[in-house]
Motif scaffolding. Sequence first.
Motif, PDB file in Angstrom:
ATOM      1  N   ALA A  40       0.827  -1.208   0.000  1.00 24.22           N
ATOM      2  CA  ALA A  40       0.000   0.000   0.000  1.00 24.22           C
ATOM      3  C   ALA A  40       0.861   1.259   0.000  1.00 24.22           C
ATOM      4  O   ALA A  40       0.551   2.246  -0.676  1.00 24.22           O
ATOM      5  CB  ALA A  40      -0.918  -0.006   1.219  1.00 24.22           C
ATOM      6  N   ALA A  41       1.957   1.219   0.755  1.00 24.50           N
ATOM      7  CA  ALA A  41       2.832   2.388   0.844  1.00 24.50           C
ATOM      8  C   ALA A  41       3.479   2.704  -0.495  1.00 24.50           C
ATOM      9  O   ALA A  41       3.668   3.881  -0.838  1.00 24.50           O
ATOM     10  CB  ALA A  41       3.898   2.153   1.906  1.00 24.50           C
ATOM     11  N   TYR A  42       3.823   1.665  -1.274  1.00 27.36           N
ATOM     12  CA  TYR A  42       4.423   1.913  -2.586  1.00 27.36           C
ATOM     13  C   TYR A  42       3.472   2.718  -3.471  1.00 27.36           C
ATOM     14  O   TYR A  42       3.880   3.657  -4.157  1.00 27.36           O
ATOM     15  CB  TYR A  42       4.766   0.596  -3.275  1.00 27.36           C
ATOM     16  N   ALA A  43       2.190   2.333  -3.467  1.00 32.75           N
ATOM     17  CA  ALA A  43       1.209   3.045  -4.273  1.00 32.75           C
ATOM     18  C   ALA A  43       1.026   4.478  -3.769  1.00 32.75           C
ATOM     19  O   ALA A  43       0.951   5.429  -4.563  1.00 32.75           O
ATOM     20  CB  ALA A  43      -0.128   2.307  -4.253  1.00 32.75           C
ATOM     21  N   GLY A  44       0.965   4.643  -2.449  1.00 33.41           N
ATOM     22  CA  GLY A  44       0.820   5.981  -1.889  1.00 33.41           C
ATOM     23  C   GLY A  44       1.998   6.871  -2.194  1.00 33.41           C
ATOM     24  O   GLY A  44       1.841   8.058  -2.520  1.00 33.41           O
ATOM     25  N   LEU A  45       3.210   6.312  -2.112  1.00 30.98           N
ATOM     26  CA  LEU A  45       4.411   7.093  -2.437  1.00 30.98           C
ATOM     27  C   LEU A  45       4.454   7.456  -3.919  1.00 30.98           C
ATOM     28  O   LEU A  45       4.900   8.553  -4.285  1.00 30.98           O
ATOM     29  CB  LEU A  45       5.660   6.297  -2.056  1.00 30.98           C
ATOM     30  N   ALA A  46       3.998   6.539  -4.767  1.00 35.53           N
ATOM     31  CA  ALA A  46       3.963   6.834  -6.204  1.00 35.53           C
ATOM     32  C   ALA A  46       3.045   8.017  -6.481  1.00 35.53           C
ATOM     33  O   ALA A  46       3.385   8.933  -7.241  1.00 35.53           O
ATOM     34  CB  ALA A  46       3.508   5.607  -6.987  1.00 35.53           C
ATOM     35  N   VAL A  47       1.871   8.019  -5.851  1.00 35.66           N
ATOM     36  CA  VAL A  47       0.915   9.115  -6.031  1.00 35.66           C
ATOM     37  C   VAL A  47       1.506  10.425  -5.524  1.00 35.66           C
ATOM     38  O   VAL A  47       1.446  11.463  -6.196  1.00 35.66           O
ATOM     39  CB  VAL A  47      -0.404   8.801  -5.302  1.00 35.66           C
ATOM     40  N   THR A  48       2.084  10.400  -4.328  1.00 35.84           N
ATOM     41  CA  THR A  48       2.666  11.607  -3.752  1.00 35.84           C
ATOM     42  C   THR A  48       3.768  12.174  -4.643  1.00 35.84           C
ATOM     43  O   THR A  48       3.834  13.374  -4.906  1.00 35.84           O
ATOM     44  CB  THR A  48       3.237  11.306  -2.359  1.00 35.84           C
ATOM     45  N   THR A  49       4.642  11.295  -5.125  1.00 39.48           N
ATOM     46  CA  THR A  49       5.752  11.724  -5.971  1.00 39.48           C
ATOM     47  C   THR A  49       5.261  12.391  -7.251  1.00 39.48           C
ATOM     48  O   THR A  49       5.766  13.440  -7.664  1.00 39.48           O
ATOM     49  CB  THR A  49       6.638  10.518  -6.323  1.00 39.48           C
ATOM     50  N   ILE A  50       4.260  11.780  -7.878  1.00 40.05           N
ATOM     51  CA  ILE A  50       3.761  12.320  -9.149  1.00 40.05           C
ATOM     52  C   ILE A  50       3.056  13.656  -8.945  1.00 40.05           C
ATOM     53  O   ILE A  50       3.213  14.582  -9.743  1.00 40.05           O
ATOM     54  CB  ILE A  50       2.831  11.309  -9.827  1.00 40.05           C
ATOM     55  N   ILE A  51       2.270  13.773  -7.881  1.00 36.20           N
ATOM     56  CA  ILE A  51       1.582  15.034  -7.618  1.00 36.20           C
ATOM     57  C   ILE A  51       2.589  16.161  -7.400  1.00 36.20           C
ATOM     58  O   ILE A  51       2.453  17.260  -7.945  1.00 36.20           O
ATOM     59  CB  ILE A  51       0.649  14.909  -6.400  1.00 36.20           C
ATOM     60  N   LEU A  52       3.612  15.883  -6.606  1.00 33.48           N
ATOM     61  CA  LEU A  52       4.588  16.920  -6.302  1.00 33.48           C
ATOM     62  C   LEU A  52       5.459  17.276  -7.498  1.00 33.48           C
ATOM     63  O   LEU A  52       5.945  18.404  -7.604  1.00 33.48           O
ATOM     64  CB  LEU A  52       5.470  16.469  -5.128  1.00 33.48           C
ATOM     65  N   SER A  53       5.653  16.318  -8.416  1.00 42.36           N
ATOM     66  CA  SER A  53       6.543  16.576  -9.549  1.00 42.36           C
ATOM     67  C   SER A  53       5.832  17.067 -10.803  1.00 42.36           C
ATOM     68  O   SER A  53       6.418  17.807 -11.597  1.00 42.36           O
ATOM     69  CB  SER A  53       7.334  15.311  -9.895  1.00 42.36           C
ATOM     70  N   THR A  54       4.561  16.688 -10.997  1.00 42.54           N
ATOM     71  CA  THR A  54       3.868  17.084 -12.229  1.00 42.54           C
ATOM     72  C   THR A  54       2.589  17.870 -11.988  1.00 42.54           C
ATOM     73  O   THR A  54       1.991  18.358 -12.943  1.00 42.54           O
ATOM     74  CB  THR A  54       3.513  15.857 -13.095  1.00 42.54           C
ATOM     75  N   GLY A  55       2.170  17.986 -10.736  1.00 43.31           N
ATOM     76  CA  GLY A  55       0.901  18.656 -10.467  1.00 43.31           C
ATOM     77  C   GLY A  55       0.844  20.084 -10.957  1.00 43.31           C
ATOM     78  O   GLY A  55      -0.209  20.580 -11.366  1.00 43.31           O
ATOM     79  N   HIS A  56       1.983  20.790 -10.941  1.00 41.43           N
ATOM     80  CA  HIS A  56       2.005  22.179 -11.390  1.00 41.43           C
ATOM     81  C   HIS A  56       1.822  22.296 -12.897  1.00 41.43           C
ATOM     82  O   HIS A  56       1.507  23.373 -13.408  1.00 41.43           O
ATOM     83  CB  HIS A  56       3.326  22.832 -10.987  1.00 41.43           C
ATOM     84  N   ILE A  57       2.023  21.187 -13.633  1.00 43.33           N
ATOM     85  CA  ILE A  57       1.892  21.236 -15.084  1.00 43.33           C
ATOM     86  C   ILE A  57       0.438  21.080 -15.507  1.00 43.33           C
ATOM     87  O   ILE A  57      -0.062  21.787 -16.361  1.00 43.33           O
ATOM     88  CB  ILE A  57       2.738  20.131 -15.747  1.00 43.33           C
ATOM     89  N   LEU A  58      -0.275  20.131 -14.898  1.00 46.28           N
ATOM     90  CA  LEU A  58      -1.600  19.802 -15.406  1.00 46.28           C
ATOM     91  C   LEU A  58      -2.635  19.542 -14.340  1.00 46.28           C
ATOM     92  O   LEU A  58      -3.822  19.498 -14.640  1.00 46.28           O
ATOM     93  CB  LEU A  58      -1.517  18.541 -16.277  1.00 46.28           C
ATOM     94  N   GLY A  59      -2.235  19.369 -13.078  1.00 43.96           N
ATOM     95  CA  GLY A  59      -3.182  18.984 -12.064  1.00 43.96           C
ATOM     96  C   GLY A  59      -3.082  17.536 -11.683  1.00 43.96           C
ATOM     97  O   GLY A  59      -3.573  17.133 -10.647  1.00 43.96           O
ATOM     98  N   ALA A  60      -2.452  16.706 -12.503  1.00 42.28           N
ATOM     99  CA  ALA A  60      -2.186  15.301 -12.178  1.00 42.28           C
ATOM    100  C   ALA A  60      -3.449  14.537 -11.812  1.00 42.28           C
ATOM    101  O   ALA A  60      -3.622  14.081 -10.696  1.00 42.28           O
ATOM    102  CB  ALA A  60      -1.146  15.203 -11.064  1.00 42.28           C
ATOM    103  N   HIS A  61      -4.355  14.368 -12.776  1.00 43.53           N
ATOM    104  CA  HIS A  61      -5.530  13.522 -12.556  1.00 43.53           C
ATOM    105  C   HIS A  61      -5.095  12.070 -12.402  1.00 43.53           C
ATOM    106  O   HIS A  61      -5.291  11.468 -11.355  1.00 43.53           O
ATOM    107  CB  HIS A  61      -6.489  13.632 -13.736  1.00 43.53           C
ATOM    108  N   LEU A  62      -4.598  11.476 -13.482  1.00 40.71           N
ATOM    109  CA  LEU A  62      -4.083  10.102 -13.501  1.00 40.71           C
ATOM    110  C   LEU A  62      -5.158   9.074 -13.186  1.00 40.71           C
ATOM    111  O   LEU A  62      -4.849   7.914 -12.908  1.00 40.71           O
ATOM    112  CB  LEU A  62      -2.919   9.924 -12.502  1.00 40.71           C
ATOM    113  N   ASN A  63      -6.397   9.477 -13.215  1.00 42.43           N
ATOM    114  CA  ASN A  63      -7.485   8.632 -12.739  1.00 42.43           C
ATOM    115  C   ASN A  63      -8.756   9.002 -13.495  1.00 42.43           C
ATOM    116  O   ASN A  63      -9.248  10.135 -13.387  1.00 42.43           O
ATOM    117  CB  ASN A  63      -7.672   8.857 -11.229  1.00 42.43           C
ATOM    118  N   LEU A  64      -9.284   8.054 -14.238  1.00 48.25           N
ATOM    119  CA  LEU A  64     -10.473   8.320 -15.048  1.00 48.25           C
ATOM    120  C   LEU A  64     -11.663   8.739 -14.190  1.00 48.25           C
ATOM    121  O   LEU A  64     -12.414   9.655 -14.544  1.00 48.25           O
ATOM    122  CB  LEU A  64     -10.808   7.075 -15.870  1.00 48.25           C
ATOM    123  N   SER A  65     -11.854   8.082 -13.060  1.00 49.51           N
ATOM    124  CA  SER A  65     -13.005   8.402 -12.210  1.00 49.51           C
ATOM    125  C   SER A  65     -12.880   9.801 -11.621  1.00 49.51           C
ATOM    126  O   SER A  65     -13.876  10.514 -11.465  1.00 49.51           O
ATOM    127  CB  SER A  65     -13.158   7.361 -11.093  1.00 49.51           C
TER     128      SER A  65
END
Length: 233
Positions: free
Chosen positions: A41-66
């Motif tokens: 579970a932590a691996y998935a949570g860390l992946a989400v955190t990393t992507i938000i912090l690194s790409t969120g300023h570009i697009l908002g980082a949806h990464l999720n259809l729902s």
Amino acid sequence: MFFPPTLGAEFVGTFILIFFATTAPIVNQKYGGVISPFRNAAYAGLAVTTIILSTGHILGAHLNLSLTIAFTAFCHFPWLQVPAYVTVQVLGSIRAGFALKGVFHPFLSGGVTVPDVAISTAQALFTEFIITFNFLFVVTVVATDTRVVGELAGIAVGAAVTLNIVVAGPTTGGSMNPVRTLGQAVAAGNYRQLWIYVVAPTLGAVCGAGMYKLVKLRDVNDETPRPQRSFRR
């Protein structure tokens, strides 16, 4: 493959998320449960955190259809951009699925999220609904309310993902995201009860986002909607 910067970031972010969030269950199957449920579970949570912090300023980082559907339903995202976002999310997920298939050959189940044989279809449906409800409630808070400390958004969302997978991982895999399941299903050729992972997260996301819209407090004399942050998942 060329995408505009925002769509390119969405594609790359989805690829990274699916690749790293799915690695742990694949490794466990191949090597006999060497990764504990919490670490998974932590691996998935860390992946989400990393992507938000690194790409969120570009697009908002949806990464999720729902998430994209839920934010669009409540006017946080334009309908005209939905087809493009959904397309790159699906492509990023499928590419990640086949990348994992190449790295971890033979692929076996490929980390596809399927309901455990010990639970019913209704239980699986409700589990995915409630964890996605929780996930979107948290995401909507940090993405649309400026009173929330922005620097902690990635941590809050990553923590929600970790909690949800700890709870639901043993029974449904804790998908919360149709493309999390779809990419692996295509790569592994395993579509068993795929509809659950499309219907339940989408309904849960819309209800979670809608619930925060109902309960959030407005500032005094502020009747205008809050602007959406640029780092949502």
